[in-house]
Enzyme design. Structure first.
Site, PDB file in Angstrom:
ATOM      1  N   ASP A   7     -49.043  68.771 -66.429  1.00 22.25           N
ATOM      2  CA  ASP A   7     -48.820  67.022 -65.951  1.00 22.25           C
ATOM      3  C   ASP A   7     -47.558  67.319 -65.125  1.00 22.25           C
ATOM      4  OD1 ASP A   7     -47.942  64.485 -65.914  1.00 22.25           O
ATOM      5  OD2 ASP A   7     -48.372  63.983 -67.731  1.00 22.25           O
ATOM      6  N   TYR A  24     -43.258  47.762 -72.631  1.00 21.46           N
ATOM      7  CA  TYR A  24     -42.579  48.228 -74.026  1.00 21.46           C
ATOM      8  C   TYR A  24     -41.816  46.767 -74.732  1.00 21.46           C
ATOM      9  CZ  TYR A  24     -43.987  52.379 -71.926  1.00 21.46           C
ATOM     10  OH  TYR A  24     -44.395  53.424 -71.123  1.00 21.46           O
ATOM     11  N   TYR A  46     -45.183  63.133 -73.579  1.00 17.82           N
ATOM     12  CA  TYR A  46     -45.764  62.023 -72.739  1.00 17.82           C
ATOM     13  C   TYR A  46     -46.483  62.045 -71.504  1.00 17.82           C
ATOM     14  CZ  TYR A  46     -45.754  57.263 -70.848  1.00 17.82           C
ATOM     15  OH  TYR A  46     -46.185  56.045 -70.233  1.00 17.82           O
ATOM     16  N   LYS A  55     -45.654  59.414 -59.105  1.00 17.32           N
ATOM     17  CA  LYS A  55     -44.619  58.519 -59.094  1.00 17.32           C
ATOM     18  C   LYS A  55     -44.002  59.031 -57.653  1.00 17.32           C
ATOM     19  CE  LYS A  55     -43.338  58.723 -63.901  1.00 17.32           C
ATOM     20  NZ  LYS A  55     -42.951  57.436 -64.003  1.00 17.32           N
TER      21      LYS A  55
END
Length: 440
Positions: free
Chosen positions: A250, A18, A151, A279
């Site tokens: 998710d 980003y 997200y 993760k």
């Protein structure tokens, strides 16, 4: 041509998340990591209060994970997964299925597709949902419903179900798949009436084009670090069942103990049709993710009407090295040490961060498990972001603010003293950001 310094090469030539190129400011060079600590090139030592974006849940270079990597590296670091298989994938799958069976009971997800990132795990989940609906005779069901402030990743399918306005992907409006968005869910601690009213609105948005609902259960991550009640997850499951649509959970960020529960869906009494994890799956040693489906979804996708196969095949699918490390990480999860440390960390974060709620710049402070969030009234500009980060670093803490949020997610092995240092770093960051805003 004169050789450039490492920092110049990094700033001029390497994209960071980003960020523009060249980067707006030098990135801190890390020389080593161990436990909860990062050692910089200049010798400074920082606590990794981010668990390196939720992944290093057991701390860096946990000896069990390092040993698993060394053993596998000497045998089989990689082999294609098309037409071949290997023991690390089989052993990891056994551990995953044991965990999901224990968490969900009968009907638990029991088919596993491995990929190399959380975003790709979401892409695979979306494909599986669409193929399953085709098998059910509903090719017209091509859209997903989600709620705002979510997200799910940075690939195009995943971006299409991130918050379209407040998220990071508004640039791509008009080029992403057209999905349906409910309002952001009511926050944790909402009344039964507020939850019921919200679920009624959510239900009203499902039409004949919706194939699946995708949510981040209980904790929304990079879309706003918002927490909501387990009752909302249970209500969404009931709505999906009533309409014959699939539920994709998710849990890439929340899975394996981060919130204090093994899996947040299971804690809500809900079994998703499709579950995404990643993760902490490898304890932050390397990248690996998994998409798990129920047997009903797997059978539908594998039927001729569903396409006959799940149409995806990453080159590094089920990488043996990553699978071996992930199996060792899941052994740590199964051992359950985090069931004691995460509640302690939550208590210590509450003690250290709650006093910030009285600051003029602070809108809200919230803690859930090993997640602590300070929500400011205004987004941090570049100057305030730099000031906040520098102030935390000066106290010996690495954190990564974004938007209005200064947040932490300590490794599960963090001691009481280390959590206290993290809280001091957050307080310093809030103070510095507030000063930068005042002087802007």
């Amino acid at each position: 041509m004169q050789p450039t310094s490492d920092s110049t090469t990094d700033t001029r030539h390497i994209w960071h998340p980003y960020s523009p190129l060249p980067g707006p400011r030098p990135n801190l060079p890390v020389a080593a990591a161990d436990g909860v600590y990062l050692t910089l090139d200049d010798g400074r030592v920082l606590i990794d209060a981010m668990s390196s974006w939720w992944a290093a849940a057991h701390g860096h270079r946990h000896p069990d994970l390092v040993a698993a990597a060394h053993r596998q590296l000497d045998i089989l670091p990689h082999v294609m997964f098309g037409g071949l298989t290997h023991t690390p994938a089989v052993e990891l799958t056994r551990r995953l299925l044991a965990l999901t069976a224990d968490a969900f009971g009968p009907g638990a997800p029991d088919a596993v597709f491995y990929s190399d990132s959380g975003s790709v795990a979401v892409e695979v989940a979306v494909k599986a949902a669409l193929q399953a609906q085709r098998a059910a005779g509903h090719p017209e069901r091509t859209r997903l419903l989600t709620w705002r402030s979510g997200y799910h990743g940075d690939t195009f399918g995943a971006m299409s179900v991130c918050d379209p306005d407040g998220g990071m992907h508004a640039l791509w409006t008009g080029t992403l798949a057209d999905q349906l968005f409910a309002p952001a869910p009511p926050v944790r601690g909402s009344s039964d009436r507020e939850i019921a009213d919200y679920l009624q609105v959510f239900d009203s948005l499902i039409d004949g084009t919706v194939a699946a609902v995708i949510i981040e259960p209980v904790v929304q991550g990079a879309g706003g670090m918002r927490f909501h009640d387990h009752a909302l997850v249970a209500g969404v499951r009931r709505i999906c069942d009533a309409h014959g649509v699939l539920l994709i959970a998710d849990e890439i960020a929340t899975g394996f103990g981060r919130t204090g529960d093994l899996l947040t869906t299971a804690a809500a009494g809900v079994t998703p049709d499709i579950l995404c994890v990643g993760k902490a799956l490898t304890g932050g040693m390397m990248t690996l993710a998994a998409t798990l489906t129920t047997r009903a979804v797997a059978d539908a996708v594998s039927s001729p009407a569903g396409g006959g196969a799940l149409m995806h095949g990453p080159t590094f699918m089920a990488n043996p090295l990553a699978c071996a490390v992930a199996a060792a990480s899941l052994d740590l999860v199964a051992a359950g040490y985090w069931r004691e440390t995460v509640p302690r960390i939550a208590t210590e974060l509450e003690r250290g961060l709650t006093p910030l709620a009285g600051r003029d710049a602070v809108a809200d402070v919230r803690v859930l498990g090993a997640v602590g969030v300070v929500d400011l009234h205004r987004p941090l500009d570049d100057a305030a972001m730099t000031a906040a980060t520098d102030a935390a670093v000066a106290t010996g803490v690495w954190l990564r603010p974004f938007g209005r949020l200064i947040y932490v997610m300590p490794p599960f092995i963090s001691t009481t003293g280390e959590v206290a240092t993290i809280c001091a770093g957050v307080r310093a960051a809030v103070d510095a950001a507030d000063r930068a805003e005042v002087h802007a």
